[in-house]
Motif scaffolding. Sequence first.
Motif, PDB file in Angstrom:
ATOM      1  N   MET A   1       0.587  -1.288   0.055  1.00  0.00           N
ATOM      2  CA  MET A   1      -0.030  -0.343  -0.547  1.00  0.00           C
ATOM      3  C   MET A   1       0.501   0.983   0.433  1.00  0.00           C
ATOM      4  SD  MET A   1      -2.962   0.815   2.409  1.00  0.00           S
ATOM      5  CE  MET A   1      -3.140   2.115   3.293  1.00  0.00           C
ATOM      6  N   LEU A   2       2.014   1.462   0.783  1.00  0.00           N
ATOM      7  CA  LEU A   2       2.763   2.300   0.947  1.00  0.00           C
ATOM      8  C   LEU A   2       3.721   2.727  -0.464  1.00  0.00           C
ATOM      9  CD1 LEU A   2       3.958   4.652   2.826  1.00  0.00           C
ATOM     10  CD2 LEU A   2       5.765   2.978   3.264  1.00  0.00           C
ATOM     11  N   SER A   3       4.132   1.753  -1.378  1.00  0.00           N
ATOM     12  CA  SER A   3       4.960   1.762  -2.467  1.00  0.00           C
ATOM     13  C   SER A   3       3.592   2.374  -3.508  1.00  0.00           C
ATOM     14  CB  SER A   3       5.544   1.198  -3.049  1.00  0.00           C
ATOM     15  OG  SER A   3       3.578  -0.271  -3.311  1.00  0.00           O
ATOM     16  N   ALA A   4       1.776   1.971  -3.090  1.00  0.00           N
ATOM     17  CA  ALA A   4       1.322   2.754  -4.045  1.00  0.00           C
ATOM     18  C   ALA A   4       0.524   4.267  -3.998  1.00  0.00           C
ATOM     19  CB  ALA A   4      -0.222   1.980  -4.352  1.00  0.00           C
ATOM     20  N   VAL A   5       0.972   4.792  -1.955  1.00  0.00           N
ATOM     21  CA  VAL A   5       0.155   5.459  -1.913  1.00  0.00           C
ATOM     22  C   VAL A   5       1.657   6.561  -2.647  1.00  0.00           C
ATOM     23  CG1 VAL A   5       0.451   7.166   0.070  1.00  0.00           C
ATOM     24  CG2 VAL A   5      -0.744   5.277   0.204  1.00  0.00           C
ATOM     25  N   VAL A   6       2.903   6.116  -2.363  1.00  0.00           N
ATOM     26  CA  VAL A   6       4.540   7.103  -2.515  1.00  0.00           C
ATOM     27  C   VAL A   6       3.877   7.380  -4.133  1.00  0.00           C
ATOM     28  CG1 VAL A   6       6.340   7.258  -2.448  1.00  0.00           C
ATOM     29  CG2 VAL A   6       5.457   7.027  -0.221  1.00  0.00           C
ATOM     30  N   TYR A   7       4.091   6.134  -5.074  1.00  0.00           N
ATOM     31  CA  TYR A   7       4.331   6.638  -6.476  1.00  0.00           C
ATOM     32  C   TYR A   7       3.227   7.330  -7.358  1.00  0.00           C
ATOM     33  CZ  TYR A   7       8.348   3.291  -6.064  1.00  0.00           C
ATOM     34  OH  TYR A   7       9.770   3.279  -5.173  1.00  0.00           O
ATOM     35  N   LEU A   8       2.149   6.958  -6.551  1.00  0.00           N
ATOM     36  CA  LEU A   8       0.768   7.622  -7.758  1.00  0.00           C
ATOM     37  C   LEU A   8       1.030   8.623  -6.809  1.00  0.00           C
ATOM     38  CD1 LEU A   8      -1.742   3.708  -7.261  1.00  0.00           C
ATOM     39  CD2 LEU A   8       0.048   4.971  -8.978  1.00  0.00           C
ATOM     40  N   THR A   9       0.635   8.991  -5.524  1.00  0.00           N
ATOM     41  CA  THR A   9       0.420  10.175  -5.199  1.00  0.00           C
ATOM     42  C   THR A   9       1.742  11.108  -6.628  1.00  0.00           C
ATOM     43  OG1 THR A   9       0.072   9.670  -3.230  1.00  0.00           O
ATOM     44  CG2 THR A   9       0.385  12.460  -3.309  1.00  0.00           C
ATOM     45  N   LEU A  10       2.701  10.810  -5.670  1.00  0.00           N
ATOM     46  CA  LEU A  10       3.708  11.685  -6.112  1.00  0.00           C
ATOM     47  C   LEU A  10       3.830  11.999  -8.417  1.00  0.00           C
ATOM     48  CD1 LEU A  10       7.285  10.483  -4.412  1.00  0.00           C
ATOM     49  CD2 LEU A  10       6.077  12.174  -4.208  1.00  0.00           C
ATOM     50  N   GLY A  11       3.438  10.676  -9.190  1.00  0.00           N
ATOM     51  CA  GLY A  11       2.733  10.473 -10.408  1.00  0.00           C
ATOM     52  C   GLY A  11       1.565  12.051 -10.816  1.00  0.00           C
ATOM     53  N   SER A  12       0.780  11.343  -9.875  1.00  0.00           N
ATOM     54  CA  SER A  12      -0.544  12.655  -9.838  1.00  0.00           C
ATOM     55  C   SER A  12      -0.404  13.891  -9.440  1.00  0.00           C
ATOM     56  CB  SER A  12      -1.423  11.566  -9.596  1.00  0.00           C
ATOM     57  OG  SER A  12      -1.176  12.476  -7.571  1.00  0.00           O
ATOM     58  N   LEU A  13       0.888  13.923  -8.372  1.00  0.00           N
ATOM     59  CA  LEU A  13       0.944  15.003  -8.173  1.00  0.00           C
ATOM     60  C   LEU A  13       1.916  16.403  -9.399  1.00  0.00           C
ATOM     61  CD1 LEU A  13       0.907  15.087  -4.482  1.00  0.00           C
ATOM     62  CD2 LEU A  13      -1.327  16.086  -6.432  1.00  0.00           C
ATOM     63  N   LEU A  14       2.458  15.546  -9.665  1.00  0.00           N
ATOM     64  CA  LEU A  14       4.037  15.639 -10.566  1.00  0.00           C
ATOM     65  C   LEU A  14       3.567  15.850 -11.795  1.00  0.00           C
ATOM     66  CD1 LEU A  14       7.365  16.080 -11.613  1.00  0.00           C
ATOM     67  CD2 LEU A  14       7.238  13.724 -12.196  1.00  0.00           C
ATOM     68  N   ALA A  15       2.358  14.784 -12.486  1.00  0.00           N
ATOM     69  CA  ALA A  15       1.772  14.651 -13.988  1.00  0.00           C
ATOM     70  C   ALA A  15       0.742  16.384 -14.066  1.00  0.00           C
ATOM     71  CB  ALA A  15       0.949  13.768 -14.257  1.00  0.00           C
ATOM     72  N   ALA A  16       0.343  16.617 -13.122  1.00  0.00           N
ATOM     73  CA  ALA A  16      -0.754  17.708 -13.089  1.00  0.00           C
ATOM     74  C   ALA A  16       0.253  19.350 -13.416  1.00  0.00           C
ATOM     75  CB  ALA A  16      -1.178  18.048 -11.574  1.00  0.00           C
ATOM     76  N   SER A  17       1.634  19.453 -13.619  1.00  0.00           N
ATOM     77  CA  SER A  17       2.240  20.146 -13.224  1.00  0.00           C
ATOM     78  C   SER A  17       2.928  20.141 -14.902  1.00  0.00           C
ATOM     79  CB  SER A  17       3.427  20.849 -12.438  1.00  0.00           C
ATOM     80  OG  SER A  17       3.888  19.408 -11.781  1.00  0.00           O
ATOM     81  N   ILE A  18       2.779  19.253 -15.381  1.00  0.00           N
ATOM     82  CA  ILE A  18       3.738  18.990 -16.735  1.00  0.00           C
ATOM     83  C   ILE A  18       2.876  19.710 -17.353  1.00  0.00           C
ATOM     84  CG2 ILE A  18       4.904  17.485 -18.352  1.00  0.00           C
ATOM     85  CD1 ILE A  18       5.419  15.544 -15.908  1.00  0.00           C
ATOM     86  N   GLN A  19       2.383  19.948 -19.012  1.00  0.00           N
ATOM     87  CA  GLN A  19       2.753  21.123 -19.902  1.00  0.00           C
ATOM     88  C   GLN A  19       1.503  19.633 -20.541  1.00  0.00           C
ATOM     89  OE1 GLN A  19      -0.014  23.010 -19.534  1.00  0.00           O
ATOM     90  NE2 GLN A  19       0.667  23.956 -17.741  1.00  0.00           N
ATOM     91  N   ARG A  20       3.125  19.168 -21.401  1.00  0.00           N
ATOM     92  CA  ARG A  20       3.115  17.950 -22.325  1.00  0.00           C
ATOM     93  C   ARG A  20       2.482  16.700 -22.383  1.00  0.00           C
ATOM     94  NH1 ARG A  20       8.690  17.428 -24.309  1.00  0.00           N
ATOM     95  NH2 ARG A  20       7.935  15.097 -25.160  1.00  0.00           N
ATOM     96  N   ARG A  21       1.193  16.507 -23.082  1.00  0.00           N
ATOM     97  CA  ARG A  21       0.257  15.689 -22.827  1.00  0.00           C
ATOM     98  C   ARG A  21       0.827  13.839 -22.815  1.00  0.00           C
ATOM     99  NH1 ARG A  21      -5.038  15.029 -23.070  1.00  0.00           N
ATOM    100  NH2 ARG A  21      -5.645  13.091 -23.713  1.00  0.00           N
ATOM    101  N   SER A  22       2.064  13.210 -23.249  1.00  0.00           N
ATOM    102  CA  SER A  22       3.266  13.207 -24.019  1.00  0.00           C
ATOM    103  C   SER A  22       3.769  12.304 -22.780  1.00  0.00           C
ATOM    104  CB  SER A  22       4.005  12.970 -24.759  1.00  0.00           C
ATOM    105  OG  SER A  22       4.949  13.089 -25.082  1.00  0.00           O
ATOM    106  N   LEU A  23       4.112  13.341 -21.866  1.00  0.00           N
ATOM    107  CA  LEU A  23       5.180  13.421 -21.161  1.00  0.00           C
ATOM    108  C   LEU A  23       4.230  13.287 -19.429  1.00  0.00           C
ATOM    109  CD1 LEU A  23       8.299  14.050 -20.013  1.00  0.00           C
ATOM    110  CD2 LEU A  23       7.932  15.988 -19.831  1.00  0.00           C
ATOM    111  N   LYS A  24       3.452  13.336 -19.222  1.00  0.00           N
ATOM    112  CA  LYS A  24       2.283  12.943 -18.404  1.00  0.00           C
ATOM    113  C   LYS A  24       2.169  11.708 -18.547  1.00  0.00           C
ATOM    114  CE  LYS A  24      -0.580  16.987 -17.855  1.00  0.00           C
ATOM    115  NZ  LYS A  24      -1.941  18.443 -17.269  1.00  0.00           N
ATOM    116  N   PHE A  25       1.410  11.123 -19.249  1.00  0.00           N
ATOM    117  CA  PHE A  25       1.371  10.052 -19.986  1.00  0.00           C
ATOM    118  C   PHE A  25       2.430   8.789 -19.115  1.00  0.00           C
ATOM    119  CE2 PHE A  25       1.485   5.660 -22.207  1.00  0.00           C
ATOM    120  CZ  PHE A  25       0.782   5.198 -21.978  1.00  0.00           C
ATOM    121  N   TYR A  26       3.958   9.444 -19.492  1.00  0.00           N
ATOM    122  CA  TYR A  26       5.072   8.621 -19.109  1.00  0.00           C
ATOM    123  C   TYR A  26       5.085   8.576 -17.602  1.00  0.00           C
ATOM    124  CZ  TYR A  26      10.152   7.437 -18.916  1.00  0.00           C
ATOM    125  OH  TYR A  26      10.700   7.233 -18.541  1.00  0.00           O
ATOM    126  N   VAL A  27       5.163   9.478 -16.879  1.00  0.00           N
ATOM    127  CA  VAL A  27       5.249  10.654 -15.286  1.00  0.00           C
ATOM    128  C   VAL A  27       4.372   9.125 -15.102  1.00  0.00           C
ATOM    129  CG1 VAL A  27       4.405  11.638 -13.612  1.00  0.00           C
ATOM    130  CG2 VAL A  27       6.698  11.940 -15.842  1.00  0.00           C
TER     131      VAL A  27
END
Length: 83
Positions: A1-27
Amino acid sequence: MLSAVVYLTLGSLLAASIQRRSLKFYVLAIAVLLSLIVGISRVYLGVHYPTDVLAGWIAGLVWALLCWLVARWLQQRHKVETE
């Protein structure tokens, strides 16, 4: 659970600040992949049952979505910077 919390939270928050759609998908893909690898390794090593890992993934996903929604809500109300 902790890995899902950490990786998915960081990924979603980081993707929210990225403009390029392909880079969002990658993150987001990397965040999901890391979470999946950790969960599968826990089952493979015999440390957890598959149902335990599935419940952890679901709980981590819910937490990440809540964090993303709160961040988006704060951005819309100009409480935090958008970039």
